[in-house]
Design a protein around this motif. Structure first.
Motif, PDB file in Angstrom:
ATOM      1  N   VAL A 166       0.787  -1.068  -0.117  1.00  0.00           N
ATOM      2  CA  VAL A 166       0.040   0.068  -0.017  1.00  0.00           C
ATOM      3  C   VAL A 166       0.825   1.186  -0.122  1.00  0.00           C
ATOM      4  O   VAL A 166       0.563   2.268  -0.582  1.00  0.00           O
ATOM      5  N   GLU A 210       1.216   4.231  -2.614  1.00  0.00           N
ATOM      6  CA  GLU A 210       0.918   5.426  -2.379  1.00  0.00           C
ATOM      7  C   GLU A 210       2.118   6.521  -2.781  1.00  0.00           C
ATOM      8  O   GLU A 210       1.883   7.396  -3.400  1.00  0.00           O
ATOM      9  N   GLN A 242      -8.262  -6.046   8.673  1.00  0.00           N
ATOM     10  CA  GLN A 242      -7.465  -5.209   7.913  1.00  0.00           C
ATOM     11  C   GLN A 242      -6.669  -5.792   6.627  1.00  0.00           C
ATOM     12  O   GLN A 242      -6.999  -5.026   5.731  1.00  0.00           O
ATOM     13  N   THR A 253      -7.916  -4.343   2.803  1.00  0.00           N
ATOM     14  CA  THR A 253      -6.755  -3.692   2.240  1.00  0.00           C
ATOM     15  C   THR A 253      -6.665  -3.457   0.856  1.00  0.00           C
ATOM     16  O   THR A 253      -6.370  -2.151   0.367  1.00  0.00           O
ATOM     17  N   TYR A 294      -7.711   0.394  -0.383  1.00  0.00           N
ATOM     18  CA  TYR A 294      -6.710   1.315  -0.307  1.00  0.00           C
ATOM     19  C   TYR A 294      -6.208   1.682  -1.697  1.00  0.00           C
ATOM     20  O   TYR A 294      -5.714   2.975  -1.981  1.00  0.00           O
ATOM     21  N   ILE A 301      -6.610   5.695  -2.380  1.00  0.00           N
ATOM     22  CA  ILE A 301      -5.203   5.943  -1.742  1.00  0.00           C
ATOM     23  C   ILE A 301      -5.392   7.346  -1.476  1.00  0.00           C
ATOM     24  O   ILE A 301      -4.355   7.784  -0.529  1.00  0.00           O
ATOM     25  N   LYS A 330      -6.477   7.893   2.030  1.00  0.00           N
ATOM     26  CA  LYS A 330      -5.750   6.843   3.123  1.00  0.00           C
ATOM     27  C   LYS A 330      -5.925   7.101   4.352  1.00  0.00           C
ATOM     28  O   LYS A 330      -6.381   6.280   5.130  1.00  0.00           O
ATOM     29  N   SER A 331      -5.795   8.406   5.073  1.00  0.00           N
ATOM     30  CA  SER A 331      -6.151   8.619   6.234  1.00  0.00           C
ATOM     31  C   SER A 331      -7.381   8.458   6.757  1.00  0.00           C
ATOM     32  O   SER A 331      -7.830   7.882   8.109  1.00  0.00           O
ATOM     33  N   LEU A 359      -9.694   6.459   5.517  1.00  0.00           N
ATOM     34  CA  LEU A 359      -9.731   4.802   5.442  1.00  0.00           C
ATOM     35  C   LEU A 359      -9.174   4.602   6.623  1.00  0.00           C
ATOM     36  O   LEU A 359      -9.812   3.509   7.521  1.00  0.00           O
ATOM     37  N   ASP A 360      -8.063   4.698   7.164  1.00  0.00           N
ATOM     38  CA  ASP A 360      -7.206   4.190   8.454  1.00  0.00           C
ATOM     39  C   ASP A 360      -8.059   4.685   9.490  1.00  0.00           C
ATOM     40  O   ASP A 360      -8.435   3.906  10.486  1.00  0.00           O
TER      41      ASP A 360
END
Length: 215
Positions: free
Chosen positions: A95, A99, A160, A164, A167, A171, A174-175, A177-178
């Motif tokens: 990932v 990114e 997780q 995945t 992502y 992308i 990403k934050s 999604l985290d």
């Protein structure tokens, strides 16, 4: 009568009554290596899949059945934990590579944090176990609490892993999604703790809420 090639015990039948090895085992050949490898892979895969499915559908039964002695039925908690940590770390690196490629940025701190994830969770385990033991020592011994956290962490890692693929199309977010995954994991930790340790008592539920937030 047969003589077992593993323990030299004399026995009648298809299996050695001393060690359980098949009577039909002969000199090792290439096909035997292929068979054993395939047997190991397929049984490991099916064991993990069955465990994950059960942790999704009826997690309380998994924990309590394992506590009560149904060990053969479930995949090893230690192996489950280590396999899921390894896969999650490997996919997480992919990932970050994507990114860097897509957004032309270098998130080296995030990459480093991911690489230390497996060590972080291994070091976090004793804290999770000790905290839970201090509160619920009258009802659960340390062995049961260790198994609980190994299975629960492995399940969180599995979630997780399954998420995945999201992502890659998302992308740039990403934050977000985290954060979303962390919220889902928080809910899962709370629910699983309630199912095993809650016991429908308010004091236990408060204690579970406390453990969830601390961790």
């Amino acid at each position: 009568m047969n003589t077992c090639k593993n323990c030299t015990n004399s026995f009648a039948g298809k299996f050695c009554n001393q060690c359980g090895q098949k009577a039909s085992v002969n000199e090792l050949k290439f096909k035997d290596v292929i068979h054993e490898s395939w047997h190991s892979i397929t049984h490991t895969d099916s064991g993990i899949i069955r465990l994950i499915k059960d942790l999704f559908s009826h997690p309380k039964s998994v924990y309590l059945n394992y506590f009560s002695g149904q060990r053969k039925k479930y995949f090893s908690p230690v192996t489950f934990f280590l396999i899921t940590v390894g896969i999650l770390t490997f996919l997480g690196i992919k990932v970050f590579d994507y990114e860097d490629y897509k957004l032309k940025t270098l998130n080296e701190f995030g990459r480093y944090a991911l690489l230390t994830t497996k060590f972080k969770f291994i070091f976090l385990l004793p804290f999770e176990i000790l905290l839970t033991l201090l509160i619920f020592y009258k009802r659960f011994n340390i062995a049961k609490i260790i198994v609980f956290w190994l299975y629960l962490n492995g399940f969180l890692f599995t979630l997780q892993i399954l998420l995945t693929p999201l992502y890659f199309p998302l992308i740039s977010n990403k934050s977000l999604l985290d954060t979303s995954i962390q919220i889902i994991q928080y809910i899962i930790v709370f629910i699983h703790l309630i199912l095993v340790f809650g016991n429908r008592k308010w004091l236990n539920i408060i204690a579970v809420f406390f453990i969830t937030n601390i961790i």
